[in-house]
Design a protein around this motif. Structure first.
Motif, PDB file in Angstrom:
ATOM      1  N   UNK A   1       0.845  -1.193   0.000  1.00  0.00           N
ATOM      2  CA  UNK A   1       0.000   0.000   0.000  1.00  0.00           C
ATOM      3  C   UNK A   1       0.877   1.238   0.000  1.00  0.00           C
ATOM      4  N   UNK A   2       0.476   2.241  -0.778  1.00  0.00           N
ATOM      5  CA  UNK A   2       1.174   3.528  -0.807  1.00  0.00           C
ATOM      6  C   UNK A   2       0.242   4.551  -1.430  1.00  0.00           C
ATOM      7  N   UNK A   3      -0.054   5.585  -0.674  1.00  0.00           N
ATOM      8  CA  UNK A   3      -1.026   6.590  -1.113  1.00  0.00           C
ATOM      9  C   UNK A   3      -0.325   7.832  -1.640  1.00  0.00           C
ATOM     10  N   UNK A   4      -1.113   8.733  -2.194  1.00  0.00           N
ATOM     11  CA  UNK A   4      -0.564  10.006  -2.662  1.00  0.00           C
ATOM     12  C   UNK A   4       0.004  10.796  -1.496  1.00  0.00           C
ATOM     13  N   UNK A   5      -0.579  10.637  -0.296  1.00  0.00           N
ATOM     14  CA  UNK A   5      -0.095  11.353   0.883  1.00  0.00           C
ATOM     15  C   UNK A   5       1.171  10.719   1.457  1.00  0.00           C
ATOM     16  N   UNK A   6       1.336   9.404   1.282  1.00  0.00           N
ATOM     17  CA  UNK A   6       2.506   8.684   1.777  1.00  0.00           C
ATOM     18  C   UNK A   6       3.056   7.759   0.702  1.00  0.00           C
ATOM     19  N   UNK A   7       3.614   8.342  -0.374  1.00  0.00           N
ATOM     20  CA  UNK A   7       4.201   7.491  -1.412  1.00  0.00           C
ATOM     21  C   UNK A   7       5.482   6.824  -0.904  1.00  0.00           C
ATOM     22  N   UNK A   8       5.792   5.672  -1.448  1.00  0.00           N
ATOM     23  CA  UNK A   8       7.087   5.053  -1.192  1.00  0.00           C
ATOM     24  C   UNK A   8       8.153   5.853  -1.941  1.00  0.00           C
ATOM     25  N   UNK A   9       9.235   6.186  -1.259  1.00  0.00           N
ATOM     26  CA  UNK A   9      10.373   6.827  -1.903  1.00  0.00           C
ATOM     27  C   UNK A   9      11.396   5.752  -2.247  1.00  0.00           C
ATOM     28  N   UNK A  10      11.715   5.611  -3.523  1.00  0.00           N
ATOM     29  CA  UNK A  10      12.746   4.673  -3.964  1.00  0.00           C
ATOM     30  C   UNK A  10      13.975   5.477  -4.376  1.00  0.00           C
ATOM     31  N   UNK A  11      15.054   5.294  -3.637  1.00  0.00           N
ATOM     32  CA  UNK A  11      16.313   5.973  -3.908  1.00  0.00           C
ATOM     33  C   UNK A  11      17.284   4.989  -4.542  1.00  0.00           C
ATOM     34  N   UNK A  12      17.934   5.403  -5.609  1.00  0.00           N
ATOM     35  CA  UNK A  12      18.867   4.523  -6.311  1.00  0.00           C
ATOM     36  C   UNK A  12      20.295   5.012  -6.109  1.00  0.00           C
TER      37      UNK A  12
ATOM     38  N   UNK B   1      14.983   2.474 -19.983  1.00  0.00           N
ATOM     39  CA  UNK B   1      15.705   1.530 -20.843  1.00  0.00           C
ATOM     40  C   UNK B   1      15.448   0.095 -20.405  1.00  0.00           C
ATOM     41  N   UNK B   2      15.520  -0.131 -19.093  1.00  0.00           N
ATOM     42  CA  UNK B   2      15.362  -1.481 -18.559  1.00  0.00           C
ATOM     43  C   UNK B   2      13.979  -2.046 -18.841  1.00  0.00           C
ATOM     44  N   UNK B   3      12.961  -1.201 -18.770  1.00  0.00           N
ATOM     45  CA  UNK B   3      11.586  -1.683 -18.872  1.00  0.00           C
ATOM     46  C   UNK B   3      10.958  -1.405 -20.233  1.00  0.00           C
ATOM     47  N   UNK B   4      11.760  -0.926 -21.168  1.00  0.00           N
ATOM     48  CA  UNK B   4      11.254  -0.665 -22.503  1.00  0.00           C
ATOM     49  C   UNK B   4      11.562  -1.804 -23.466  1.00  0.00           C
ATOM     50  N   UNK B   5      11.075  -1.675 -24.693  1.00  0.00           N
ATOM     51  CA  UNK B   5      11.363  -2.674 -25.726  1.00  0.00           C
ATOM     52  C   UNK B   5      12.861  -2.688 -26.026  1.00  0.00           C
ATOM     53  N   UNK B   6      13.427  -3.842 -26.287  1.00  0.00           N
ATOM     54  CA  UNK B   6      12.836  -5.183 -26.328  1.00  0.00           C
ATOM     55  C   UNK B   6      12.999  -5.957 -25.030  1.00  0.00           C
ATOM     56  N   UNK B   7      13.285  -5.263 -23.926  1.00  0.00           N
ATOM     57  CA  UNK B   7      13.641  -5.962 -22.694  1.00  0.00           C
ATOM     58  C   UNK B   7      12.456  -6.324 -21.813  1.00  0.00           C
ATOM     59  N   UNK B   8      11.337  -5.585 -21.942  1.00  0.00           N
ATOM     60  CA  UNK B   8      10.192  -5.839 -21.064  1.00  0.00           C
ATOM     61  C   UNK B   8       8.908  -5.469 -21.793  1.00  0.00           C
ATOM     62  N   UNK B   9       7.858  -6.300 -21.666  1.00  0.00           N
ATOM     63  CA  UNK B   9       6.679  -6.093 -22.527  1.00  0.00           C
ATOM     64  C   UNK B   9       5.586  -5.207 -21.966  1.00  0.00           C
ATOM     65  N   UNK B  10       5.559  -4.964 -20.638  1.00  0.00           N
ATOM     66  CA  UNK B  10       4.391  -4.300 -20.043  1.00  0.00           C
ATOM     67  C   UNK B  10       4.784  -3.001 -19.359  1.00  0.00           C
ATOM     68  N   UNK B  11       4.061  -1.913 -19.602  1.00  0.00           N
ATOM     69  CA  UNK B  11       4.357  -0.644 -18.925  1.00  0.00           C
ATOM     70  C   UNK B  11       3.844  -0.653 -17.491  1.00  0.00           C
ATOM     71  N   UNK B  12       4.499   0.100 -16.639  1.00  0.00           N
ATOM     72  CA  UNK B  12       4.023   0.279 -15.267  1.00  0.00           C
ATOM     73  C   UNK B  12       2.712   1.068 -15.283  1.00  0.00           C
ATOM     74  N   UNK B  13       1.844   0.772 -14.320  1.00  0.00           N
ATOM     75  CA  UNK B  13       0.554   1.460 -14.217  1.00  0.00           C
ATOM     76  C   UNK B  13       0.425   2.263 -12.925  1.00  0.00           C
ATOM     77  N   UNK B  14       1.382   2.119 -12.032  1.00  0.00           N
ATOM     78  CA  UNK B  14       1.330   2.845 -10.764  1.00  0.00           C
ATOM     79  C   UNK B  14       1.505   4.347 -10.998  1.00  0.00           C
ATOM     80  N   UNK B  15       1.156   5.120  -9.982  1.00  0.00           N
ATOM     81  CA  UNK B  15       1.316   6.573 -10.033  1.00  0.00           C
ATOM     82  C   UNK B  15       2.773   6.897  -9.694  1.00  0.00           C
ATOM     83  N   UNK B  16       3.560   7.222 -10.718  1.00  0.00           N
ATOM     84  CA  UNK B  16       4.989   7.434 -10.550  1.00  0.00           C
ATOM     85  C   UNK B  16       5.351   8.907 -10.704  1.00  0.00           C
TER      86      UNK B  16
END
Length: 287
Positions: A61-72, A114-129
Motif C-alpha cells: 500500500x502507498x497513497x498520494x499522501x505517503x508514497x514510497x520513496x525509492x532511492x537509487x 531503458x530497462x523496462x522498454x522494448x525489447x527488454x520488457x513487454x508491459x508498462x508500469x501502471x502505478x502513479x509514478x
C-alpha cells in the motif's frame, strides 16, 4: 496501516548476481534492496535488486499522501533488476517517488525506461509514478520525505554511485547506506565526503556498507573489503556496522567464518542477511 516501531529491513544483501542454492541460504541470494520503515506508513527503499521481492509484502500500500520513496545508488543491473516484476508497479492505486542524482549524465528515469522498454520488457508500469532528479551535490539541508531528511554524496565506483544518509527528525535516529564503492581507489575528497556523511550532523546509528571482498579482493572492480568497512565505521564513529553486497562466490560456510573475524575486529558489526530486521533508534553516545 498498523503502527510499528521504526526499523530497517534487508531485502537482499548479495552483490553482482542473485543466487538460488542451499549453500547460500543462510545469508541469502537476493541482490541489494533495503527498506527504511518509520512505523507510521512512511517508507524509503534503497535500490531495487531481486531483494525487492522480499520487501514486497511490506510495500503493498502507498497513497498520494505517503508514497514510497525509492532511492537509487546507481544503475547497474543487479541494483535495478527487481523492478520489472515488482507487482505494486502495476497497481494504478500505488504511489511511488523514484529519485537519484544522475550517474555519468544518466538519470534514474532514463535508466529505468531503458530497462523496462522494448525489447527488454513487454508491459508498462501502471502505478502513479513521479521522478525526482537530485542534484549531484547535496545541499546542506538535504530534502524532506515525511519524517525523514535525506542527504547523499558521490562515492568511487565505475559509472558513478552515491551513498545516502537518512535522519528521522523527531527521534534523531540516523542511517547511512553506502554500497558499491572502492575505498582503496577513492581519493582524499571522496573519502572525506563519505566520512562527513557518516559523522554529520552526528555519528550514524547504523552504517550499512558493502564488504564485497576479503582482504585480497580484486582492485578496479569498484568494491571494498569488509576490513575497509570496519575502518570506515571506526573513523566515522558509527555505532553499528552491517556489511552487505556479499560476493556471489562466497557460500554460507565462508561467510560464517568471515563474520566471526568481523565481530572479533568490531563487536558491534555483523554481516547482513536477507530478511534481517534491524530496530532503528537513536543510540546514546558511549560513556
Amino acid at each position: 496501516m498498523t503502527e510499528t516501531a521504526m526499523r530497517i529491513v534487508l531485502g537482499g544483501v548479495r552483490g553482482s548476481a542473485p543466487l538460488a542454492h542451499p549453500d547460500f541460504a543462510r545469508y541469502g541470494g537476493a541482490t541489494t534492496s533495503v527498506l527504511v520503515d518509520s512505523g507510521a506508513g512512511d517508507r524509503i527503499v534503497f535500490d531495487a535488486g531481486t531483494g525487492l521481492r522480499t520487501l514486497q509484502p511490506l510495500l503493498l500500500s502507498a497513497s498520494a499522501q505517503q508514497p514510497v520513496l525509492m532511492l537509487f545508488t546507481h544503475f547497474h543491473i543487479d541494483h535495478l533488476i527487481g523492478l520489472p516484476a515488482f507487482a505494486p508497479l502495476y497497481d494504478p492505486a500505488w504511489h511511488v517517488l523514484l529519485a537519484a542524482p544522475p550517474c555519468e549524465g544518466v538519470t534514474a528515469e532514463q535508466a529505468i525506461g531503458r530497462l523496462t522498454g522494448k525489447p527488454f520488457w513487454p508491459a508498462p508500469f501502471r502505478a502513479q509514478q513521479r521522478h525526482l532528479e537530485l542534484p549531484e551535490a547535496c545541499a546542506a539541508a538535504g530534502f524532506r520525505h515525511g519524517p525523514f531528511t535525506v542527504r547523499w554524496c558521490s562515492v568511487h565506483h565505475n559509472n558513478g554511485c552515491h551513498a545516502y544518509r537518512v535522519d528521522e527528525d523527531a527521534t534523531g535516529a540516523s542511517l547511512v547506506f553506502a554500497t558499491d564503492l572502492e575505498w582503496s581507489a577513492s581519493d582524499a575528497e571522496e573519502r572525506e565526503q563519505l566520512l562527513r556523511l557518516c559523522r554529520e550532523p552526528g555519528p550514524a546509528d547504523v552504517l550499512i556498507m558493502e564488504g564485497h571482498n576479503d582482504a585480497q579482493g580484486l582492485s578496479g572492480w569498484g568494491h571494498s573489503t569488509w576490513q575497509e568497512a570496519v575502518h570506515v565505521a571506526r573513523a566515522a564513529g558509527a555505532r553499528q556496522l552491517v556489511v552487505t553486497h556479499l560476493a556471489p562466490t562466497d557460500d554460507d560456510a565462508t561467510l560464517a567464518e568471515r563474520e566471526q573475524r568481523l565481530r572479533a575486529a568490531l563487536p558491534q558489526a555483523c554481516l547482513g542477511r536477507q530478511g534481517m530486521s534491524i530496530p532503528w533508534r537513536k543510540t546514546p553516545p558511549a560513556g
